[in-house]
Enzyme design. Structure first.
Site, PDB file in Angstrom:
ATOM      1  N   HIS A 204     -16.512   0.510 -17.725  1.00  0.00           N
ATOM      2  CA  HIS A 204     -16.122   0.340 -16.332  1.00  0.00           C
ATOM      3  C   HIS A 204     -17.225  -0.281 -15.481  1.00  0.00           C
ATOM      4  O   HIS A 204     -17.009  -0.613 -14.333  1.00  0.00           O
ATOM      5  CB  HIS A 204     -15.750   1.728 -15.778  1.00  0.00           C
ATOM      6  CG  HIS A 204     -15.154   1.715 -14.411  1.00  0.00           C
ATOM      7  ND1 HIS A 204     -14.082   0.919 -14.088  1.00  0.00           N
ATOM      8  CD2 HIS A 204     -15.463   2.408 -13.278  1.00  0.00           C
ATOM      9  CE1 HIS A 204     -13.764   1.128 -12.809  1.00  0.00           C
ATOM     10  NE2 HIS A 204     -14.586   2.009 -12.295  1.00  0.00           N
TER      11      HIS A 204
ATOM     12  N   GLY B  96     -17.413   6.833  -7.985  1.00  0.00           N
ATOM     13  CA  GLY B  96     -17.744   8.021  -8.759  1.00  0.00           C
ATOM     14  C   GLY B  96     -18.661   8.959  -7.992  1.00  0.00           C
ATOM     15  O   GLY B  96     -19.345   8.544  -7.058  1.00  0.00           O
TER      16      GLY B  96
ATOM     17  N   ASN C 170     -25.831   1.477  -8.157  1.00  0.00           N
ATOM     18  CA  ASN C 170     -24.766   0.676  -8.774  1.00  0.00           C
ATOM     19  C   ASN C 170     -25.246  -0.718  -9.161  1.00  0.00           C
ATOM     20  O   ASN C 170     -24.806  -1.279 -10.162  1.00  0.00           O
ATOM     21  CB  ASN C 170     -23.614   0.541  -7.785  1.00  0.00           C
ATOM     22  CG  ASN C 170     -22.249   0.765  -8.415  1.00  0.00           C
ATOM     23  OD1 ASN C 170     -21.301   0.056  -8.094  1.00  0.00           O
ATOM     24  ND2 ASN C 170     -22.132   1.716  -9.293  1.00  0.00           N
TER      25      ASN C 170
END
Length: 289
Positions: free
Chosen positions: A265, A40, A48
């Site tokens: 996700h 992204g 992350n």
């Protein structure tokens, strides 16, 4: 998250791997785990995995990388075969670190990179953990709304805080209220780095051939890949379809699948405690020193 006071004992540096500079952060000792982030806009290794590094570092040497095109690593990714380019670069990183083999953990684009590493160099990937990996059945059917939002971020009116906020709160996670404004701001800043704007990493494949190359269900090597694999998928993932999990389980000989309900996700962030426990136990039982 780029300041290391956030995680005590963590060190960060830049490593030369081939023609690229790869930014890595490390914590812990023991058998190495390479952690690869998603694709992204504005993504980076530390943002992350902010909720996972310390827990996994209790058992392993955790190496968190910014993949090419992202964070503080060299920008630009080969568009005719992005997964292959990233995989070669990350295998090159292992060479530079003199790591013969490692467990590889990958989210989304990082999951696609990890899987491609295992197909290209199975002897170097001792186990895989894939969270909602990219490239599973992507050429069969229309892209998801989340994937469209991801690929269109740099198109049209160009990047904006609004576009990124919408992508993260509506498509990336099940409960958008959990994502802080500070986190969005940090990712937005990264996403408008002049070098990124000059060469946005994920813009969708530039040809049908490239698209087919980015679909693992069309890769005959999958059926003979013996690397132990744990696939984790949120049932409410709006970026990569959760059905990809059972597809991988059918195609990979040694694949376990864990589906998380009410999760999007970003399994490793949304369900961090369970993720850390499951991944630690899975990888510990597959570590041969």
């Amino acid at each position: 998250m780029n300041n290391n006071d956030a995680i005590p004992g963590m060190t960060s540096r830049t490593v030369t791997a081939g023609k690229r500079q790869i930014f890595i952060s490390e914590l812990g000792e023991g058998y190495p785990i390479l952690m690869l982030h998603g694709g992204g806009a504005g993504a980076s290794g530390l943002s992350n995995y902010s909720r996972n590094i310390e827990a996994l570092a209790q058992h392993f040497r955790v190496v968190v990388a910014d993949m090419p095109g992202y964070g503080q690593s060299t920008k630009g990714v080969e568009r005719s075969d992005p997964f292959g380019d990233l995989a070669q670069s990350m295998l090159g990183l292992l060479d530079a670190l003199k790591i013969k083999s490692a467990h590889v953990v990958g989210n989304s684009l990082g999951g696609a990179c990890a899987l491609r590493m295992a197909l290209e160099a199975p002897g170097r990937v001792s186990a895989l953990v894939l969270m909602g990996p990219g490239g599973v059945g992507t050429t069969r059917g229309l892209p998801t709304p989340g994937l469209k939002a991801l690929l269109n971020y740099y198109k049209g009116s160009g990047p904006s805080r609004e576009k990124l906020t919408r992508f993260i709160r509506e498509y990336l996670v099940y409960d958008g209220s959990q994502v802080s404004d500070a986190m969005i701001e940090e990712r937005y800043r990264s996403s408008i780095d002049p070098q990124v704007l000059a060469a946005p990493p994920l813009r969708g494949p530039n040809s049908l051939k490239a698209a087919l190359r980015m679909d693992f269900t069309r890769d005959p090597r999958l059926a003979s890949c013996q690397v132990p694999t744990l696939v984790l998928w949120g049932t409410a993932d709006k970026v990569n379809r959760p059905s990809g999990g059972s597809t991988l389980q059918k195609l990979l000989p040694n694949c376990d699948l864990y589906l998380f309900c009410k999760t999007g996700h970003w399994v490793q962030w949304e369900r961090a405690e369970e993720f850390n426990a499951v991944v630690s136990s899975y990888l510990t039982t597959r570590t041969h020193h």
